[in-house]
Write an enzyme that holds these catalytic residues in place. Structure first.
Site, PDB file in Angstrom:
ATOM      1  N   GLU A 106      38.545 113.045  37.042  1.00  0.00           N
ATOM      2  CA  GLU A 106      37.122 113.404  37.245  1.00  0.00           C
ATOM      3  C   GLU A 106      36.193 112.439  36.498  1.00  0.00           C
ATOM      4  O   GLU A 106      35.184 112.847  35.925  1.00  0.00           O
ATOM      5  CB  GLU A 106      36.861 114.868  36.905  1.00  0.00           C
ATOM      6  CG  GLU A 106      37.546 115.778  37.917  1.00  0.00           C
ATOM      7  CD  GLU A 106      37.113 117.213  37.877  1.00  0.00           C
ATOM      8  OE1 GLU A 106      35.960 117.490  37.517  1.00  0.00           O
ATOM      9  OE2 GLU A 106      37.942 118.064  38.225  1.00  0.00           O
ATOM     10  N   GLY A 121      38.723 104.066  42.608  1.00  0.00           N
ATOM     11  CA  GLY A 121      38.972 105.033  41.538  1.00  0.00           C
ATOM     12  C   GLY A 121      37.668 105.315  40.813  1.00  0.00           C
ATOM     13  O   GLY A 121      36.854 106.124  41.262  1.00  0.00           O
ATOM     14  N   GLN A 140      52.289 116.300  15.092  1.00  0.00           N
ATOM     15  CA  GLN A 140      52.547 115.790  13.736  1.00  0.00           C
ATOM     16  C   GLN A 140      52.937 116.932  12.795  1.00  0.00           C
ATOM     17  O   GLN A 140      53.839 116.786  11.964  1.00  0.00           O
ATOM     18  CB  GLN A 140      51.276 115.082  13.226  1.00  0.00           C
ATOM     19  CG  GLN A 140      51.475 114.281  11.961  1.00  0.00           C
ATOM     20  CD  GLN A 140      52.284 113.010  12.210  1.00  0.00           C
ATOM     21  OE1 GLN A 140      52.465 112.591  13.349  1.00  0.00           O
ATOM     22  NE2 GLN A 140      52.807 112.430  11.150  1.00  0.00           N
ATOM     23  N   LEU A 170      38.622 112.513  47.105  1.00  0.00           N
ATOM     24  CA  LEU A 170      37.602 111.465  46.946  1.00  0.00           C
ATOM     25  C   LEU A 170      38.292 110.121  46.666  1.00  0.00           C
ATOM     26  O   LEU A 170      38.084 109.150  47.373  1.00  0.00           O
ATOM     27  CB  LEU A 170      36.645 111.833  45.798  1.00  0.00           C
ATOM     28  CG  LEU A 170      35.528 110.828  45.475  1.00  0.00           C
ATOM     29  CD1 LEU A 170      34.518 110.725  46.615  1.00  0.00           C
ATOM     30  CD2 LEU A 170      34.799 111.228  44.182  1.00  0.00           C
ATOM     31  N   THR A 199      36.938 108.674  34.214  1.00  0.00           N
ATOM     32  CA  THR A 199      37.554 108.387  32.916  1.00  0.00           C
ATOM     33  C   THR A 199      36.499 108.533  31.816  1.00  0.00           C
ATOM     34  O   THR A 199      35.295 108.566  32.101  1.00  0.00           O
ATOM     35  CB  THR A 199      38.091 106.936  32.863  1.00  0.00           C
ATOM     36  OG1 THR A 199      36.975 106.047  32.958  1.00  0.00           O
ATOM     37  CG2 THR A 199      39.075 106.655  33.996  1.00  0.00           C
ATOM     38  N   GLY A 228      56.388 117.872  12.939  1.00  0.00           N
ATOM     39  CA  GLY A 228      57.335 116.838  12.499  1.00  0.00           C
ATOM     40  C   GLY A 228      58.231 116.403  13.648  1.00  0.00           C
ATOM     41  O   GLY A 228      57.809 116.393  14.803  1.00  0.00           O
TER      42      GLY A 228
HETATM   43  C1  LIG Z   1      46.945 113.317  37.798  1.00  0.00           C
HETATM   44  C2  LIG Z   1      45.697 112.892  38.519  1.00  0.00           C
HETATM   45  C3  LIG Z   1      45.027 113.814  39.312  1.00  0.00           C
HETATM   46  C4  LIG Z   1      43.881 113.438  40.014  1.00  0.00           C
HETATM   47  N1  LIG Z   1      43.281 114.321  40.872  1.00  0.00           N
HETATM   48  C5  LIG Z   1      42.294 113.887  41.711  1.00  0.00           C
HETATM   49  C6  LIG Z   1      41.793 114.735  42.757  1.00  0.00           C
HETATM   50  O1  LIG Z   1      42.190 115.891  42.897  1.00  0.00           O
HETATM   51  N2  LIG Z   1      40.887 114.213  43.616  1.00  0.00           N
HETATM   52  C7  LIG Z   1      40.412 112.938  43.503  1.00  0.00           C
HETATM   53  O2  LIG Z   1      39.572 112.536  44.312  1.00  0.00           O
HETATM   54  N3  LIG Z   1      40.856 112.120  42.512  1.00  0.00           N
HETATM   55  C8  LIG Z   1      41.777 112.562  41.627  1.00  0.00           C
HETATM   56  N4  LIG Z   1      42.270 111.726  40.621  1.00  0.00           N
HETATM   57  C9  LIG Z   1      41.723 110.381  40.501  1.00  0.00           C
HETATM   58  C10 LIG Z   1      41.007 110.128  39.206  1.00  0.00           C
HETATM   59  O3  LIG Z   1      39.735 110.703  39.217  1.00  0.00           O
HETATM   60  C11 LIG Z   1      41.010 108.608  38.976  1.00  0.00           C
HETATM   61  O4  LIG Z   1      42.318 108.272  38.578  1.00  0.00           O
HETATM   62  C12 LIG Z   1      40.026 108.155  37.942  1.00  0.00           C
HETATM   63  O5  LIG Z   1      38.713 108.345  38.420  1.00  0.00           O
HETATM   64  C13 LIG Z   1      40.210 106.685  37.570  1.00  0.00           C
HETATM   65  O6  LIG Z   1      40.408 105.870  38.665  1.00  0.00           O
HETATM   66  P1  LIG Z   1      41.657 104.846  38.657  1.00  0.00           P
HETATM   67  O7  LIG Z   1      42.859 105.631  38.311  1.00  0.00           O
HETATM   68  O8  LIG Z   1      41.656 104.115  39.944  1.00  0.00           O
HETATM   69  O9  LIG Z   1      41.350 103.865  37.465  1.00  0.00           O
HETATM   70  P2  LIG Z   1      40.412 102.549  37.503  1.00  0.00           P
HETATM   71  O10 LIG Z   1      39.101 102.880  38.076  1.00  0.00           O
HETATM   72  O11 LIG Z   1      41.190 101.436  38.100  1.00  0.00           O
HETATM   73  O12 LIG Z   1      40.212 102.288  35.942  1.00  0.00           O
HETATM   74  C14 LIG Z   1      41.155 101.584  35.147  1.00  0.00           C
HETATM   75  C15 LIG Z   1      40.575 101.451  33.732  1.00  0.00           C
HETATM   76  O13 LIG Z   1      39.347 100.685  33.790  1.00  0.00           O
HETATM   77  C16 LIG Z   1      38.302 101.430  33.204  1.00  0.00           C
HETATM   78  N5  LIG Z   1      37.050 101.138  33.921  1.00  0.00           N
HETATM   79  C17 LIG Z   1      36.821 101.157  35.262  1.00  0.00           C
HETATM   80  N6  LIG Z   1      35.548 100.866  35.522  1.00  0.00           N
HETATM   81  C18 LIG Z   1      34.940 100.658  34.331  1.00  0.00           C
HETATM   82  C19 LIG Z   1      33.617 100.275  33.922  1.00  0.00           C
HETATM   83  N7  LIG Z   1      32.639 100.098  34.811  1.00  0.00           N
HETATM   84  N8  LIG Z   1      33.364 100.130  32.603  1.00  0.00           N
HETATM   85  C20 LIG Z   1      34.335 100.324  31.681  1.00  0.00           C
HETATM   86  N9  LIG Z   1      35.609 100.665  31.990  1.00  0.00           N
HETATM   87  C21 LIG Z   1      35.900 100.821  33.299  1.00  0.00           C
HETATM   88  C22 LIG Z   1      38.708 102.892  33.360  1.00  0.00           C
HETATM   89  O14 LIG Z   1      38.040 103.715  32.408  1.00  0.00           O
HETATM   90  C23 LIG Z   1      40.201 102.803  33.106  1.00  0.00           C
HETATM   91  O15 LIG Z   1      40.448 102.774  31.729  1.00  0.00           O
HETATM   92  C24 LIG Z   1      43.388 112.113  39.894  1.00  0.00           C
HETATM   93  C25 LIG Z   1      44.056 111.206  39.074  1.00  0.00           C
HETATM   94  C26 LIG Z   1      45.206 111.570  38.402  1.00  0.00           C
HETATM   95  C27 LIG Z   1      45.933 110.537  37.584  1.00  0.00           C
END
Ligand SMILES: Cc1cc2nc3c(=O)[nH]c(=O)nc-3n(C[C@H](O)[C@H](O)[C@H](O)COP(=O)(O)OP(=O)(O)OC[C@H]3O[C@@H](n4cnc5c(N)ncnc54)[C@H](O)[C@@H]3O)c2cc1C
Length: 396
Positions: A346, A112, A319, A106, A348, A322
């Site tokens: 899935e 993201g 913690q 996705l 944040t 230690g």
């Molecule tokens: C190890 C790993 C495995 C993953 N596996 C999959 C997978 O199998 N399939 C798949 O499709 N995706 C996968 N993902 C993607 C994952 O779901 C996204 O990383 C996640 O949804 C966040 O998107 P981003 O990393 O682009 O962060 P961003 O969307 O750029 O967010 C950056 C920061 O801004 C905050 N933020 C963004 N929008 C808002 C808002 N409206 N209000 C407040 N805060 C906000 C976020 O909470 C975060 O703290 C994976 C990610 C990782 C790191």
């Protein structure tokens, strides 16, 4: 199985950052990959609760193996939710047997948290779909044979822009890209996927109808988020077990550190949080299995609470160890590293808060009867006005 097969191999695959095929084989042999798949498609006929129980147990030994397993549910839910009977037989049966693994594509670089902003496209050309674009962060990518891929099929539509299409390993124009070097869950690959004029037969469109992909992606996340929460509960429970055993063995000031009240308080708080998280995950999983209308909120509540809890509990476990807890010679720092991702993927935990708040506000319509007890500050008949009137003519 978690103790016998997974735990002894956890540190090795964390260090190597390689897919643990021997663990996959053992899980397949035990029939666990069919846990959430209906019996008619070769599975065990369980639901989200069964999935969560397995994920928790595996994660208690290794958080990476927990997601290595759970991501197959994430990838196969779109097929379960929207696939035709033929698609379900074709794809779910080998997944249930553990013969084939599946991934969920996705997220993209520009999409993201705002997954609806994805730009990978799929265009009909004769009997085929032609895909162009890239996916970011695909867990299980490379190891998997089957990919549930979300792509734009109608750029002009607002609500029916996106469709889910199955892509198979080996399809022309489909390539596995860069594998990420990760903080935690290191035994499972997370990669980029590239589609460069990738051609797949027309019947790979899930459900045979375009435009329902985003809706099904969100429905998938509702069912998969309790699984992430279960991974978090397993990690927290596993860290608590290690911390408790260590505390009874490590001596300082001539006594086991478990005899110090501040350590006891940490252990007690950790245990109560783990149990609260576990019960919430089970409630959310049951809500999924029962198909209750509050599913989205319950799934988000469980993911938010359990994953924040896991970060706190695994940090506290370090913690209690230690300085030794900070070292890779000990198993505990891995729990803290593995726990961090559960607050991110899935959706944040900021996004979970948005989902929960939106649902609370939507549901508040059902609480209209409470308005009578809450005079609004700008309403002419506030409590203050009543009090003033009472003072002006007491007893009136
Ligand atoms: C190890 C790993 C495995 C993953 N596996 C999959 C997978 O199998 N399939 C798949 O499709 N995706 C996968 N993902 C993607 C994952 O779901 C996204 O990383 C996640 O949804 C966040 O998107 P981003 O990393 O682009 O962060 P961003 O969307 O750029 O967010 C950056 C920061 O801004 C905050 N933020 C963004 N929008 C808002 C808002 N409206 N209000 C407040 N805060 C906000 C976020 O909470 C975060 O703290 C994976 C990610 C990782 C790191």
């Amino acid at each position: 199985m978690a103790d016998r097969v997974v735990r002894p191999l956890a540190a090795k695959y964390d260090r190597l950052q390689e897919y643990p095929w021997e663990i996959r084989d053992a899980l397949a042999e035990a029939g666990l990959f069919g846990t959430w798949i209906p019996k008619e498609f070769g599975g065990g006929g369980g639901g989200v609760l069964d999935l969560c129980l397995v994920v928790e147990e595996l994660s208690r030994a290794c958080g990476g193996v927990g997601v290595l397993f759970a991501v197959n549910a994430l990838g196969s839910f779109p097929i379960l939710l929207s696939g035709t009977d033929e698609q379900k037989h074709k794809y779910l049966e080998p997944i249930a047997k553990g013969e084939k693994l599946i991934a969920f594509g996705l997220s993209e670089r520009p999409a993201g948290s705002d997954a609806s902003g994805l730009i990978t496209s799929a265009v009909e050309d004769g009997d085929e779909w032609v895909l162009n674009g890239s996916k970011k962060w695909t867990t299980n990518g490379g190891a998997a044979d089957i990919y549930s891929v979300f792509a734009v099929t109608d750029p002009n539509s607002r609500s029916r822009r996106i469709s889910a299409i199955i892509v198979e390993k080996g399809d022309p124009g489909f390539e596995i890209g860069r594998a990420e070097d990760k903080m935690g869950i290191r035994c499972v690959p997370v990669v980029e996927l590239h589609f460069d004029g990738c051609r797949v037969p027309k019947d790979r469109l899930l459900g045979g109808r375009p435009g329902l992909g985003f809706k099904h992606a969100m429905m998938t996340l509702d069912r998969a988020r309790p699984g992430v929460a279960a991974q978090a509960v397993g990690l927290a429970a596993g860290a608590l077990e290690y911390a408790t055993v260590y505390a009874t063995q490590r001596k300082q000031f001539g006594a086991a550190i478990s005899s110090f009240q501040m350590i006891q308080q940490m252990l007690a708080d950790m245990a109560s949080r783990v149990e609260a998280g576990r019960q919430l995950v089970h409630a959310a999983a049951r809500a999924c299995d029962a198909g209750v209308p509050q599913l989205t909120k319950m799934a988000a509540l469980s993911k938010l609470f359990a994953t924040d809890m896991a970060m706190q509990v695994t940090t506290d476990a370090v913690q209690i160890f230690g300085g030794y807890g900070y070292m890779k010679d000990y198993p505990i720092e891995k729990f803290m590293r593995d726990a961090k991702i559960t607050q991110i993927y899935e959706g944040t935990n900021q996004v979970q808060r948005l989902v929960i708040a939106r649902n609370l506000i939507k549901e508040s319509g059902k609480l209209d009867h409470l308005s009578a007890f809450i005079p609004l500050p700008d309403h002419p008949n506030t409590l203050d006005d009543q009090a003033r009137a009472e003072r002006a003519s007491p007893g009136a």
